[in-house]
Design a protein around this motif. Structure first.
Motif, PDB file in Angstrom:
ATOM      1  N   ALA A 134       0.829  -1.207   0.000  1.00  0.00           N
ATOM      2  CA  ALA A 134       0.000   0.000   0.000  1.00  0.00           C
ATOM      3  C   ALA A 134       0.862   1.254   0.000  1.00  0.00           C
ATOM      4  O   ALA A 134       0.577   2.227  -0.712  1.00  0.00           O
ATOM      5  CB  ALA A 134      -0.935  -0.015   1.207  1.00  0.00           C
ATOM      6  N   THR A 135       1.928   1.232   0.789  1.00  0.00           N
ATOM      7  CA  THR A 135       2.835   2.384   0.828  1.00  0.00           C
ATOM      8  C   THR A 135       3.514   2.586  -0.522  1.00  0.00           C
ATOM      9  O   THR A 135       3.667   3.721  -0.996  1.00  0.00           O
ATOM     10  CB  THR A 135       3.887   2.182   1.925  1.00  0.00           C
ATOM     11  OG1 THR A 135       3.235   2.007   3.187  1.00  0.00           O
ATOM     12  CG2 THR A 135       4.821   3.376   2.004  1.00  0.00           C
ATOM     13  N   THR A 136       3.924   1.478  -1.142  1.00  0.00           N
ATOM     14  CA  THR A 136       4.551   1.572  -2.464  1.00  0.00           C
ATOM     15  C   THR A 136       3.587   2.139  -3.490  1.00  0.00           C
ATOM     16  O   THR A 136       3.955   3.000  -4.296  1.00  0.00           O
ATOM     17  CB  THR A 136       5.044   0.186  -2.908  1.00  0.00           C
ATOM     18  OG1 THR A 136       5.959  -0.328  -1.941  1.00  0.00           O
ATOM     19  CG2 THR A 136       5.734   0.270  -4.251  1.00  0.00           C
ATOM     20  N   ASP A 137       2.328   1.651  -3.454  1.00  0.00           N
ATOM     21  CA  ASP A 137       1.321   2.177  -4.387  1.00  0.00           C
ATOM     22  C   ASP A 137       1.066   3.653  -4.135  1.00  0.00           C
ATOM     23  O   ASP A 137       0.912   4.442  -5.083  1.00  0.00           O
ATOM     24  CB  ASP A 137       0.014   1.388  -4.249  1.00  0.00           C
ATOM     25  CG  ASP A 137       0.170  -0.064  -4.705  1.00  0.00           C
ATOM     26  OD1 ASP A 137       1.119  -0.338  -5.457  1.00  0.00           O
ATOM     27  OD2 ASP A 137      -0.647  -0.902  -4.290  1.00  0.00           O
ATOM     28  N   ARG A 138       1.010   4.058  -2.866  1.00  0.00           N
ATOM     29  CA  ARG A 138       0.772   5.457  -2.541  1.00  0.00           C
ATOM     30  C   ARG A 138       1.941   6.327  -3.016  1.00  0.00           C
ATOM     31  O   ARG A 138       1.740   7.408  -3.579  1.00  0.00           O
ATOM     32  CB  ARG A 138       0.569   5.610  -1.041  1.00  0.00           C
ATOM     33  CG  ARG A 138       0.197   7.034  -0.620  1.00  0.00           C
ATOM     34  CD  ARG A 138      -0.261   7.096   0.819  1.00  0.00           C
ATOM     35  NE  ARG A 138       0.787   6.682   1.740  1.00  0.00           N
ATOM     36  CZ  ARG A 138       0.786   5.542   2.405  1.00  0.00           C
ATOM     37  NH1 ARG A 138      -0.198   4.665   2.249  1.00  0.00           N
ATOM     38  NH2 ARG A 138       1.780   5.230   3.230  1.00  0.00           N
ATOM     39  N   ALA A 195       1.701   6.556  -6.790  1.00  0.00           N
ATOM     40  CA  ALA A 195       0.665   7.495  -7.200  1.00  0.00           C
ATOM     41  C   ALA A 195       1.112   8.938  -6.972  1.00  0.00           C
ATOM     42  O   ALA A 195       0.849   9.824  -7.802  1.00  0.00           O
ATOM     43  CB  ALA A 195      -0.631   7.207  -6.440  1.00  0.00           C
ATOM     44  N   GLU A 196       1.802   9.178  -5.864  1.00  0.00           N
ATOM     45  CA  GLU A 196       2.296  10.520  -5.577  1.00  0.00           C
ATOM     46  C   GLU A 196       3.324  10.957  -6.615  1.00  0.00           C
ATOM     47  O   GLU A 196       3.299  12.109  -7.088  1.00  0.00           O
ATOM     48  CB  GLU A 196       2.918  10.558  -4.179  1.00  0.00           C
ATOM     49  CG  GLU A 196       3.445  11.916  -3.757  1.00  0.00           C
ATOM     50  CD  GLU A 196       2.358  12.954  -3.582  1.00  0.00           C
ATOM     51  OE1 GLU A 196       2.679  14.153  -3.585  1.00  0.00           O
ATOM     52  OE2 GLU A 196       1.176  12.564  -3.449  1.00  0.00           O
ATOM     53  N   ARG A 197       4.219  10.039  -6.976  1.00  0.00           N
ATOM     54  CA  ARG A 197       5.220  10.374  -7.994  1.00  0.00           C
ATOM     55  C   ARG A 197       4.554  10.612  -9.351  1.00  0.00           C
ATOM     56  O   ARG A 197       4.968  11.499 -10.108  1.00  0.00           O
ATOM     57  CB  ARG A 197       6.260   9.254  -8.105  1.00  0.00           C
ATOM     58  CG  ARG A 197       7.087   9.063  -6.842  1.00  0.00           C
ATOM     59  CD  ARG A 197       7.873  10.316  -6.494  1.00  0.00           C
ATOM     60  NE  ARG A 197       8.670  10.142  -5.296  1.00  0.00           N
ATOM     61  CZ  ARG A 197       8.245  10.387  -4.087  1.00  0.00           C
ATOM     62  NH1 ARG A 197       6.999  10.860  -3.907  1.00  0.00           N
ATOM     63  NH2 ARG A 197       9.021  10.196  -3.034  1.00  0.00           N
TER      64      ARG A 197
END
Length: 293
Positions: A179-183, A186-188
């Protein structure tokens, strides 16, 4: 002579009994002499020991520093973050009698299980009162010392001493990590989209400025070209007028050349005229010029 065969078994039995009453403890061990499960003797120094044969037994324990690695453990921190924690501990049997009473016949294997439970509880207790920034800090020595203090206090009932505790891994759980990686991804991607939008806007401004500048330069160039062309035409007319005043025939000749240049263009496909046309008769063309005067 008849007593000799009888003495041999007696000597053998006596030797066996004597040997069974001896035991050796080396520098890496501690030993207990038990009789019907009760501790009768403690042997902590290396060397030769004695016990009652057949009635007493010797149980030896490792006197070295032992190690223990815990299984991955999920811990909830004070800021409600979850981490997977691995720990490494070193411990040693401090009171061998108390250790025997606490573990019974289970010995070191049972002690490892109990210390593992104590260590997990200590990790949960200490890390439950800190935040993720504390766990991820470059210097986690205070946290590890707190865990060691709690584990040492609880393990004292086993007759062991917890010498050191080290946190070997502090990671996010796999689902949280994903989830942190996906977030982060998405932020990048959002930042990249913003950068592309700003770049496109800047490019549009530069393109508009360049187009406006190109129009201005083209307009100015056309203006200058018209001015130069007008000045050239005026100069040409002045020269033609001067030439006409000096030599009318030369002026007529140039007029005929201009006439040819305008009529005989590449875009003209054909020209139909009479053979005696004024078009090819220079003298008649000059006369027509003179008639125009």
């Amino acid at each position: 002579m008849a007593k000799a065969p009888i003495l041999i078994p007696v000597v053998v039995i006596a030797a066996a009994v004597g040997l069974s009453s001896l035991f050796v403890v080396d520098e890496r061990e501690k030993a207990l002499v038990l009789q019907f499960g009760q501790v009768k003797q403690v042997k902590t120094d290396p060397g030769l020991g004695f016990k009652l044969p057949f009635l007493q037994q010797v149980v030896k324990y490792d006197d070295r520093i032992l190690s223990l690695t815990t299984a991955p453990l999920e811990v909830n921190l004070e800021d409600r973050r979850r981490f997977v924690v691995d720990a490494f501990a070193r411990w040693r049997i401090k009171d061998v009698v108390q250790f025997r009473q606490a573990t019974g016949s289970g010995g070191e294997a049972l002690a490892q299980q109990r210390i593992d439970s104590i260590l997990n509880a200590a990790i949960r207790e200490v890390l439950g009162n800190v935040t993720a920034s504390d766990v991820l800090s470059d210097d986690r020595t205070p946290l590890m010392n707190q865990i060691r203090t709690v584990a040492r206090r609880e393990a004292a009932a086993l007759g062991v001493d917890v010498i050191d505790v080290r946190l070997t891994r502090t990671d996010l759980p796999r689902e949280n990590l994903n989830a942190t990686t996906d977030r982060m991804k998405a932020e990048r991607q959002r930042e990249a989209a913003d950068e592309r939008a700003r770049g496109a806007e800047a490019a549009q401004r530069v393109r508009a400025a360049a187009d406006r500048q190109a129009v201005e330069i083209t307009s100015e160039a056309k203006k200058q070209a018209e001015i130069i062309r007008g000045e050239a035409d005026a100069e040409a007319n002045n020269r033609y007028a001067a030439a006409y005043g000096r030599d009318p025939l030369f002026f007529a000749f140039t007029r005929q050349l201009q006439f040819y240049a305008q009529t005989l263009k590449p875009s003209s496909s054909s020209l139909v005229t009479k053979s005696d046309s004024i078009y090819f008769d220079y003298d008649r063309f000059v006369q027509s010029i003179e008639a125009e005067k």
